[in-house]
Scaffold this active site. Structure first.
Site, short mmCIF file in Angstrom:
data_model
loop_
_atom_site.label_atom_id
_atom_site.label_comp_id
_atom_site.label_asym_id
_atom_site.label_seq_id
_atom_site.Cartn_x
_atom_site.Cartn_y
_atom_site.Cartn_z
N CYS A 18 12.58 3.48 30.94
CA CYS A 18 13.15 4.21 31.92
C CYS A 18 12.06 4.82 32.86
O CYS A 18 11.20 5.48 32.03
CB CYS A 18 14.15 5.10 31.30
SG CYS A 18 14.56 6.63 32.44
N LYS A 69 7.21 -11.39 -9.95
CA LYS A 69 7.63 -10.85 -8.83
C LYS A 69 9.60 -11.27 -8.45
O LYS A 69 9.92 -12.25 -8.84
CB LYS A 69 6.92 -11.78 -7.41
CG LYS A 69 5.77 -11.40 -7.64
CD LYS A 69 5.43 -10.26 -6.58
CE LYS A 69 5.37 -10.53 -5.23
NZ LYS A 69 4.75 -9.47 -4.49
N LYS A 83 6.71 -2.99 -11.21
CA LYS A 83 5.50 -3.11 -10.39
C LYS A 83 5.55 -2.30 -9.07
O LYS A 83 6.50 -2.66 -8.26
CB LYS A 83 5.17 -4.63 -10.02
CG LYS A 83 4.09 -4.98 -9.23
CD LYS A 83 3.62 -6.44 -9.43
CE LYS A 83 2.66 -6.92 -8.56
NZ LYS A 83 2.36 -6.24 -7.47
N ASP A 117 4.86 -0.97 -5.45
CA ASP A 117 4.14 -1.40 -4.30
C ASP A 117 3.43 -0.48 -3.53
O ASP A 117 3.82 -0.14 -2.36
CB ASP A 117 5.31 -2.53 -3.44
CG ASP A 117 4.35 -3.42 -2.36
OD1 ASP A 117 3.22 -3.72 -2.56
OD2 ASP A 117 5.07 -3.70 -1.60
N CYS A 127 18.59 2.64 33.15
CA CYS A 127 18.81 3.71 31.93
C CYS A 127 20.09 4.07 31.55
O CYS A 127 20.82 4.39 32.39
CB CYS A 127 17.74 4.82 32.07
SG CYS A 127 17.81 5.86 30.62
N CYS A 146 20.38 8.01 31.94
CA CYS A 146 20.26 8.72 33.19
C CYS A 146 20.57 7.77 34.42
O CYS A 146 20.73 8.27 35.62
CB CYS A 146 18.95 9.63 33.38
SG CYS A 146 17.74 8.19 33.63
N TYR A 157 -0.89 3.94 -14.58
CA TYR A 157 -0.38 3.12 -15.50
C TYR A 157 -1.41 2.40 -16.16
O TYR A 157 -1.19 1.28 -17.12
CB TYR A 157 0.57 1.82 -14.92
CG TYR A 157 -0.01 1.29 -13.61
CD1 TYR A 157 -1.31 0.50 -13.88
CD2 TYR A 157 0.48 1.48 -12.34
CE1 TYR A 157 -1.82 0.06 -12.64
CE2 TYR A 157 -0.03 0.94 -11.24
CZ TYR A 157 -1.34 0.26 -11.35
OH TYR A 157 -1.77 -0.18 -10.36
N CYS A 201 14.44 12.19 32.92
CA CYS A 201 15.74 11.46 32.16
C CYS A 201 16.25 12.35 31.12
O CYS A 201 15.40 12.64 30.32
CB CYS A 201 15.45 10.20 31.70
SG CYS A 201 16.42 9.24 30.39
N GLU A 261 7.02 -2.63 -17.43
CA GLU A 261 7.03 -1.69 -16.30
C GLU A 261 7.45 -1.99 -14.99
O GLU A 261 7.27 -3.04 -14.70
CB GLU A 261 5.57 -1.01 -16.21
CG GLU A 261 4.85 -0.90 -17.34
CD GLU A 261 3.31 -0.28 -17.11
OE1 GLU A 261 2.89 -0.11 -18.35
OE2 GLU A 261 2.86 -0.83 -16.09
S1 IVH Z 1 -1.93 -3.14 -14.22
C1 IVH Z 1 -5.87 -4.91 -14.96
N1 IVH Z 1 0.58 -2.09 -13.73
O1 IVH Z 1 -0.30 -4.78 -8.86
C2 IVH Z 1 -4.44 -4.82 -14.69
N2 IVH Z 1 -0.67 -2.95 -11.99
O2 IVH Z 1 -0.73 -7.35 -8.09
C3 IVH Z 1 -4.43 -3.75 -13.70
N3 IVH Z 1 0.30 -2.73 -9.76
O3 IVH Z 1 -3.91 -4.65 -8.56
C4 IVH Z 1 -3.16 -3.57 -13.28
N4 IVH Z 1 1.98 -1.90 -10.50
O4 IVH Z 1 -2.54 -2.72 -7.93
C5 IVH Z 1 -0.58 -2.66 -13.30
N5 IVH Z 1 2.61 -1.38 -13.32
C6 IVH Z 1 1.51 -1.66 -12.94
C7 IVH Z 1 1.34 -1.92 -11.67
C8 IVH Z 1 0.08 -2.72 -11.22
C9 IVH Z 1 1.61 -2.13 -9.41
C10 IVH Z 1 -0.60 -3.46 -8.89
C11 IVH Z 1 -2.08 -3.34 -9.04
C12 IVH Z 1 -2.48 -4.46 -9.21
C13 IVH Z 1 -1.62 -5.29 -8.35
C14 IVH Z 1 -1.62 -6.77 -8.80
#
Ligand code: IVH
Length: 695
Positions: free
Chosen positions: A424, A312, A117, A119, A406, A409, A225, A429, A115
């Protein structure tokens, strides 16, 4: 069927319909009806619930923003704890992970789900018997903050899920969509405020607003998730879990089921190519074992479960050339240098400009006109110059200094004190006027759609608007006959009666907007959306801010001033000082006079009465019935001193009904209908004077 029954049935039907349309619009992005039809359904339900308050159940879509602002967030313990994930950066590390697991579990092959990740900000949702009862931030993993009221404003989160399970705890990530984040930071920059660093900070900041109405204006979204506690329900696989979440109407991540590690690596590469297509910032992929029966035997590390890993991605960079450096003038007169770049493709879009922030930043990175530079996207969204590439210098590069006047103006520009910004100093202005007007009309301010960019410039250029409040004096005829250049065709056209009418309508609507919106709109330095909401949560009116004892209590103290003024407003001293200084200035008092003359009196959450002090009853409304031992007026005064408000009748806004001897029947009955907590006089006493803490 009698009328009560038919109202109930109609309300239930409307609730179902609106929830379905919310799901289609917010989660699936395939609406079946237009805004007008949706509004009609919503208004009908609101009307029914007004006429029959007992029908306004907590899972009704009208109740997403129901709660009063909070003074603080309560703590919530996580059981099981909300764990983090171990990170990997290379395919080899992932192979090690797969090898280790196969060994430990004595399996020849393991199936995984891959899946994105996200942010964002990790959070959890607790449903009891299908109803959303609590939402909490991750916090330190063991204890987080109760953000139920704020999370209820997120339309893609169902208030009710179709299950008979006693407890279902869902876990996921709240995020601010990238496109919305960009708009927010542009507004903040134009206003001279410090913009949020990245969408994650913006989401975290929004979730921690104490006033749910302010949160409701930040279009947050969420992806779910994972699960935490489950009672009366189990899932065999992660895939089944994600499919069930989607069937309940939650937004879930796009996932790939992989039969082994090779397919996992391919899925991670595909996801990386798609990374800019997601509405959220994505900084990697998450790999999870599909068979949930393997979780327990796999075990956990100090960081997180052994059955999952994060992968990552590297941040993207691109090389380009600075063709020129231009200077923008913001609302508070701040001159911002901007790099005009050789257009280049980066992280899914073509970039031609990047802010250089201020003179110090240019000096620190030694940026010159003509330089080759590395461009990155800060938080995947905002283009930023990471560094120059000195090897590429020809010697023809030119250094840049901010002008002493500026560019808009010709007024003097200077740097004062420790400030990094050059400003300014000419308040008249035109560039500042345009920027102030744009800020005032912005979506988080008074939301006067149409008065952005080109029109704001025209209004100032034609002398129709010098100060934003002048908009209230612009005649419909003057507005209608403005000549606007259409950006798409380049043709000059009249603004026209229809567009002018919309602007005038929005101006009328703005009159009734609450205090936080007006306070933000004024554009006092240091007063962003969050701070404005905090100040409005403890003041009744704009005029209360002039010499607010609450703000004076947090303002930084001069020498010799008393420092013992406990009740205060939850803002930083600089913000309190900025507000007090603004309203003490000539400009501030002129503004108050003009608003008074225009009959605009925005109300804050502390009610229109005198400023409510902060205390054990802050944000709570009490209603009294029956005879108390203490004289009624004395008890009322004590409640007010403790920060509480008094109501005449019991409604959904009532926090407690205080019951004395011989109570009146109607208030009591109404409290029972609404489930309002009842307090005896002794219990009220306990709230008013909590026992001493032994810490
Ligand atoms: S599973 C016990 N799935 O990434 C496992 N985490 O760096 C629970 N995060 O603390 C996390 N996308 O806040 C999971 N598809 C995803 C995620 C995800 C983002 C975050 C989550 C976690 C952090 C770890």
């Amino acid at each position: 069927m009698n009328t009560a029954n038919s109202s109930e049935a109609r309300a239930a039907c409307l609730r179902r319909e609106i929830t379905r349309h919310d799901q289609l619009y917010y989660v699936e992005a395939r609406p079946e009806i237009g805004d007008a039809d949706y509004d009609r359904l919503y208004r009908e339900l609101e009307k029914l619930e007004r006429e029959h308050p007992e029908l306004a159940t907590s899972d009704s879509p009208t109740q997403r923003v129901g709660g009063a602002p909070l003074a603080v967030f309560a703590s919530v313990a996580h059981n099981p704890p909300m764990m983090s994930l171990d990170k990997t950066h290379s395919p080899e590390e992932l192979r090690d992970f797969d090898r280790f697991l196969k060994n430990k579990l004595t399996l020849a092959q393991i199936a995984y789900v891959v899946e994105p990740k996200i942010d964002g900000v990790a959070f959890s949702l607790r449903y009891e018997n299908g109803r959303l009862v609590r939402a909490a931030t991750r916090g330190n993993g063991d204890v987080g903050d109760d953000i139920t009221q704020n999370v209820r404003t997120i339309r893609s989160i169902p208030l009710q899920i179709d299950t008979t399970a006693a407890v279902v705890e869902l876990r996921g990530e709240v995020f601010l969509p990238k496109e919305r984040f960009l708009r927010l930071t542009q507004q903040q920059e134009a206003a001279g405020d410090t913009p949020f660093m990245n969408p994650r900070n913006a989401a975290a900041g929004s979730l921690k607003l104490l006033d749910p109405r302010a949160v409701a204006r930040r279009p947050l979204d969420a992806v779910l998730y994972a699960v935490g506690a489950l009672e009366g329900l189990a899932f065999a696989t992660h895939q089944a879990l994600l499919d069930q979440l989607a069937a309940w109407g939650c937004r879930t991540p796009r996932y790939t089921l992989c039969d082994g590690l090779d397919t996992v690596l391919a899925a991670i590469r595909t996801l990386e190519q798609q990374r800019h297509d997601f509405p959220f910032e994505m900084d990697g992929a998450v790999i999870k074992v599909n068979d949930r029966a393997l979780y327990e035997p796999a075990g956990t590390t100090a960081h997180g479960p052994r059955w999952a890993r994060a992968f990552k991605y590297e941040p993207e960079r691109a090389e380009t050339v600075i063709r020129a450096i231009t200077v923008q003038v913001g609302r508070t007169g701040v001159l911002t240098p901007v790099a005009e770049l050789e257009p280049v493709r980066l992280a899914g879009s073509i970039i031609a400009r990047a802010t250089l922030h201020n003179a110090d930043e240019i000096a620190r990175k030694d940026i010159r006109i003509g330089d080759h530079v590395w461009l990155v996207k800060a938080g995947d969204v905002i283009p930023a110059i990471e560094s120059v590439i000195p090897e590429q210098r020809s010697g023809a590069e030119q250094s840049f200094t901010l002008p002493a006047t500026c560019p808009a103006c010709g007024g003097p520009a200077s740097r004062t004190g420790a400030e990094v910004a050059t400003r300014c100093t000419n308040f008249l202005c035109p560039a500042q006027r345009v920027a102030r007007l744009e800020h005032w009309a912005g979506r988080d301010a008074l939301d006067i759609a149409g008065v952005g960019g080109v029109l704001a410039e025209l209004l100032v250029e034609h002398g129709l608007v010098q100060d934003p409040l002048d908009l209230y004096s612009v005649t419909p005829a003057a507005l209608t006959s403005l000549v606007v250049r259409q950006s798409a065709t380049g043709k000059d056209v009249l603004l026209g009666a229809k567009n002018a009418g919309k602007i005038l309508q929005a101006l009328e609507r703005a009159r009734t907007l609450p205090l936080d919106r007006w306070l933000f709109a004024i554009g006092i330095p240091n007063i962003g959306v969050t701070v404005a909401a905090q100040i409005a949560s403890c003041h009744g009116a704009l005029t209360d801010l002039r010499d607010s004892p609450l703000l004076q209590a947090v303002r930084p103290k001069g020498r010799g001033e008393s420092t013992t003024t406990p009740p205060s407003c939850p803002v930083k001293p600089e913000a309190a000082r900025a507000v007090l200084e603004f309203f003490a200035s000539e400009q501030g008092s002129l503004l108050l006079q003009r608003m008074e003359a225009l009959n605009i009196r925005p109300a804050g959450n502390a009610g229109s009465a005198a400023v409510a002090p902060a205390g054990p009853l802050t944000g709570q409304t009490l209603v009294i019935t029956g005879t108390l031992q203490l004289p009624r007026s004395e008890m009322e005064a004590r409640i007010r001193t403790a920060g509480g408000k008094l109501g005449d009748s019991v409604s959904k806004a009532t926090t407690y009904l205080v019951v004395g001897a011989d109570p009146g029947g109607s208030k009591y009955r109404r409290a029972q209908e609404l489930g309002t907590p009842i307090l005896s006089e002794a219990a009220l006493e306990a709230l008013l004077s909590p026992p001493p803490s032994f810490l």
